[in-house]
Design an enzyme around this catalytic site. Structure first.
Site, PDB file in Angstrom:
ATOM      1  N   GLU A 181     -54.428  26.142  27.406  1.00  0.00           N
ATOM      2  CA  GLU A 181     -53.659  26.372  26.168  1.00  0.00           C
ATOM      3  C   GLU A 181     -54.226  27.496  25.310  1.00  0.00           C
ATOM      4  O   GLU A 181     -53.499  28.245  24.663  1.00  0.00           O
ATOM      5  CB  GLU A 181     -53.602  25.085  25.331  1.00  0.00           C
ATOM      6  CG  GLU A 181     -52.650  24.034  25.864  1.00  0.00           C
ATOM      7  CD  GLU A 181     -53.214  23.184  27.001  1.00  0.00           C
ATOM      8  OE1 GLU A 181     -54.319  23.492  27.506  1.00  0.00           O
ATOM      9  OE2 GLU A 181     -52.540  22.209  27.387  1.00  0.00           O
ATOM     10  N   GLU A 231     -53.301  16.749  30.945  1.00  0.00           N
ATOM     11  CA  GLU A 231     -53.401  15.731  29.897  1.00  0.00           C
ATOM     12  C   GLU A 231     -52.759  14.412  30.338  1.00  0.00           C
ATOM     13  O   GLU A 231     -53.245  13.333  29.991  1.00  0.00           O
ATOM     14  CB  GLU A 231     -52.757  16.250  28.606  1.00  0.00           C
ATOM     15  CG  GLU A 231     -53.588  17.365  27.982  1.00  0.00           C
ATOM     16  CD  GLU A 231     -52.966  17.908  26.710  1.00  0.00           C
ATOM     17  OE1 GLU A 231     -51.882  18.509  26.819  1.00  0.00           O
ATOM     18  OE2 GLU A 231     -53.545  17.720  25.627  1.00  0.00           O
TER      19      GLU A 231
END
Ligand code: NAD
Length: 641
Positions: free
Chosen positions: A63, A43
């Site tokens: 995730e 990210e």
């Protein structure tokens, strides 16, 4: 990850804010990636203006495997950069992609092939960008290209993953977040992502999946053994027995590039065994998972022999012959004679006493259990059985070896059935006893699959073969049946009728090709046997089925923990999730118990103990450790030795 659930997770500055700040900078920021950019690292790279990476870099948003979704802009930036299809695939599967794929999909701006001087090349790249007056390139300014997507794109995607993600909460949240990226302005998309992330983070599923993540790592730690103890080198492996398990186990080693020899009694048995190995690889090659050249490379590492004297220079031998103590002891006596000093002698036994097997050798310190699960080349679990004399360095070598062959190793004490099959036993007993009391096999299966198990017990035993347990019971005779003649009555009768399950086309169900249907005769049989054994038949609720099966796993798990067969509750959870199809989103039976509260389990066991007469009194006593922890308002996680 260890910050999740602690004040650090919400401490300022929050990661998303930091990335937004970076992205808003008027100076272009370049991410230079020379390794793994996973989760928050990925990210961060997405929030930069340019990305340059070396060929060994990987990109991924895993995730979802921890029960959450990316929460620092990943669900909004990735679709803008890579397009919806790739982004959705990456976010929902959690699987990483390599640098070349990242370049092809617009995630990377530049790929560095040379393996050295990456930083220098990256700095040159930055200088070139500056010299060319490269602009800032914020994702926030991009739109997600949706015009080429079919109208039913998201629905079709949902359908395509439904089977794989059944019961999991985070994948649907990930899809919603990416849908948001397509439909909303960037900032609104970020707010939606935050809401969905928080929702996931506070769910029991996130706690369960994160528990498994940490449990997997904790399983490598053995109390009172110095982890720096030198381990033994394993360069050559031998497998005794080329049957169902032997072939699969051999594949694990040749896949890791380790030369492996299979020994069996006859050339025909070896030919059949090696044929199965080759066929398995050919199936993988057809699916594009390996190349034809890799098949040959691996098959070249696989040798075969009928002569034990060929095993003199082997570092590790794994015995996988018939489950019979006399045969196994003879094999180990021979191995003791032919193997070099320091060779590790392992057994794949599912239930037999490892110490008795070790007693057939003059070197019990070198003997250990390495229990693989079927199919051995697929299942992730390796139960490592520590005998009373197993040497510390042998145990540590086995733990290390599990990683080498890409398995998750869990250490168990030497008790009947070790961890997995031991706690399966009372669960299996109840599943069958419930049918005797009036539940249908389909009802039992449905309760268990609705809970999330890959398969309910009646279907599982039909697949494994009802005859296997029958043969064990017959061999034990009176000793076995004196405890309770009724609970195995249905399985025994099915075997007497030669209904062994799928292999004979009939067991608890009737099988026609790949289809199965309910068999009304099983219910008639159950009614007849119930009458014969004085068991009351009645309507049974789904809740009772759940409590009498899943809570039994928990109760026996508590016993296993208290006896020290397992070091920690997380080990039992790993065994169950990786070896027995227990849903990862429940985190294993012990984590599930911690989640619902141990007193809930105690109360349910006491209720059934009271209502099932003598049978209840015999089998439903809560384990002392379970009762103790419940009374102290503690959880299994609090128990350490
Ligand atoms: P199998 O019957 O498929 O294969 C056994 C092989 O051992 C046969 O090829 C046989 O020829 C060979 N063999 C027998 N005696 C031998 C000897 N003295 N020397 C050399 N080879 C000999 O059995 P399997 O299902 O592969 O089971 C092997 C072991 O693995 C058993 O201990 C079993 O409990 C355990 N196990 C099986 C499973 C499973 O699902 N099948 C799962 C976990 C563990």
């Amino acid at each position: 990850m260890s910050e999740f659930g602690s004040p650090l997770a919400t401490a300022e500055p929050m990661l998303p804010d930091l990335f937004n700040h970076l992205e808003a900078s008027c100076k272009p920021v370049i991410a230079a990636i020379n390794g793994l950019a996973l989760g928050g690292g990925c990210e961060l790279a997405l929030a930069c203006d340019y990305r340059i990476a070396s060929v060994n870099a990987k990109f991924g948003l895993p995730e979802v495997k921890l029960g959450v979704i990316p929460g620092a802009g990943g669900t909004q930036r990735l679709p803008r950069l890579a397009g919806v299809e790739i982004a959705l695939q990456m976010i929902v599967s959690g699987e990483p992609i390599d640098a070349e794929q990242a370049l092809a999909n617009g995630i990377l701006d530049s790929l560095v092939v040379a393996k050295n001087n990456f930083l220098e090349v990256a700095v040159d790249y930055a200088k070139t960008l500056v010299a060319n007056g490269a602009p800032v390139l914020s994702c926030a300014d991009l739109n997600v290209g949706t015009h080429t997507l079919p109208d039913d794109f998201f629905d079709a995607f949902r359908k395509s993953i439904a089977r794989k993600t059944h019961g999991f909460y985070a994948p649907e949240c990930a899809i919603k977040a990416v849908e948001g990226a397509c439909e909303m302005p960037f900032n609104e998309g970020l707010s939606l992502e935050k809401e969905l992330f928080t929702d996931c983070l506070n769910s029991p599923q996130a706690r369960a999946q994160q528990h498994l993540f940490f449990a997997e790592r904790a399983a490598n730690k053995i109390p009172a053994i110095d982890s720096k103890t030198p381990t033994r080198k394993i360069n050559k492996v031998a497998i005794i027995g080329s049957g169902t398990m032997g072939g699969g186990i051999a594949m694990n080693f040749i896949n890791a590039g380790i030369e492996t020899t299979i020994l069996d009694l006859s050339a025909e048995a070896l030919e059949r065994g090696l044929g199965v190995v080759r066929k398995n690889y050919e199936i993988s090659a057809k699916k594009g998972r390996i190349t034809d050249a890799q098949i040959e490379e691996r098959m070249n590492l696989l040798k075969s022999t009928c002569d034990y004297s060929d095993l003199g220079d082997t570092d590790l031998v794994i015995e996988a012959v018939f489950e019979n103590m006399d045969i196994k002891k003879k094999v180990f006596t021979t191995l003791d004679e032919v193997c070099k000093p320091g060779a590790i002698l392992a057994s794949n036994t599912s239930t037999l006493d490892l110490d008795e097997i070790a007693s057939a050798t003059s070197r019990p310190g070198d003997v250990i259990g390495l229990h693989s699960f079927s199919p051995a080349n697929v299942m992730k679990l390796l139960e490592i059985v520590r005998g009373s004399e197993t040497a510390d360095d042998v145990l540590l070598t086995a733990i290390q070896l599990a990683k080498t062959i890409k398995k998750v190793g869990v250490v168990s004490g030497n008790s009947w059935g070790f961890i997995g099959n031991r706690i399966l036993e009372p669960y299996a007993r109840e599943a069958v006893r419930l049918i005797l009391e009036g539940a249908s096999p389909a009802q039992v299966d449905k309760v268990l699959t609705d809970f999330g198990l890959a398969m309910g017990f009646p279907s599982m035993i039909d697949l494994a073969g009802i005859d296997i347990g029958y043969l064990v019971r017959q061999a034990e005779g009176e000793k076995y049946y004196s405890r309770d003649p009724a609970y195995s009555a249905i399985c025994d009768r099915l075997c007497e009728l030669e209904r062994y399950g799928q292999k004979t086309g009939r067991g608890f169900y009737i099988y026609e090709g790949r289809d199965k249907k309910e068999d009304p005769e099983v219910m008639e049989l159950a009614a007849e046997l119930a009458k014969q054994h004085g068991v009351n038949q009645r309507d049974i609720s789904d809740q009772e089925i759940l409590e009498r099966t899943i809570y039994m796993l928990i109760n026996e798990g508590a016993q296993v923990l208290e006896e020290g067969v397992s070091y920690r509750s997380g080990d039992i959870d790993i065994v169950y999730c990786y070896g027995y199809g227990f849903p990862a989103h429940r985190g294993g039976p012990m984590q599930y118990a911690d989640e619902i509260g141990l007193q809930t389990v105690v109360d349910a066991l006491e209720k059934h103990r009271g209502s099932l007469g003598e049978y209840g009194e015999e089998w439903f006593k809560p384990a002392p450790l379970l009762k103790k922890l419940a009374a102290e308002e503690k959880s299994f996680k609090d128990f350490t030795r």
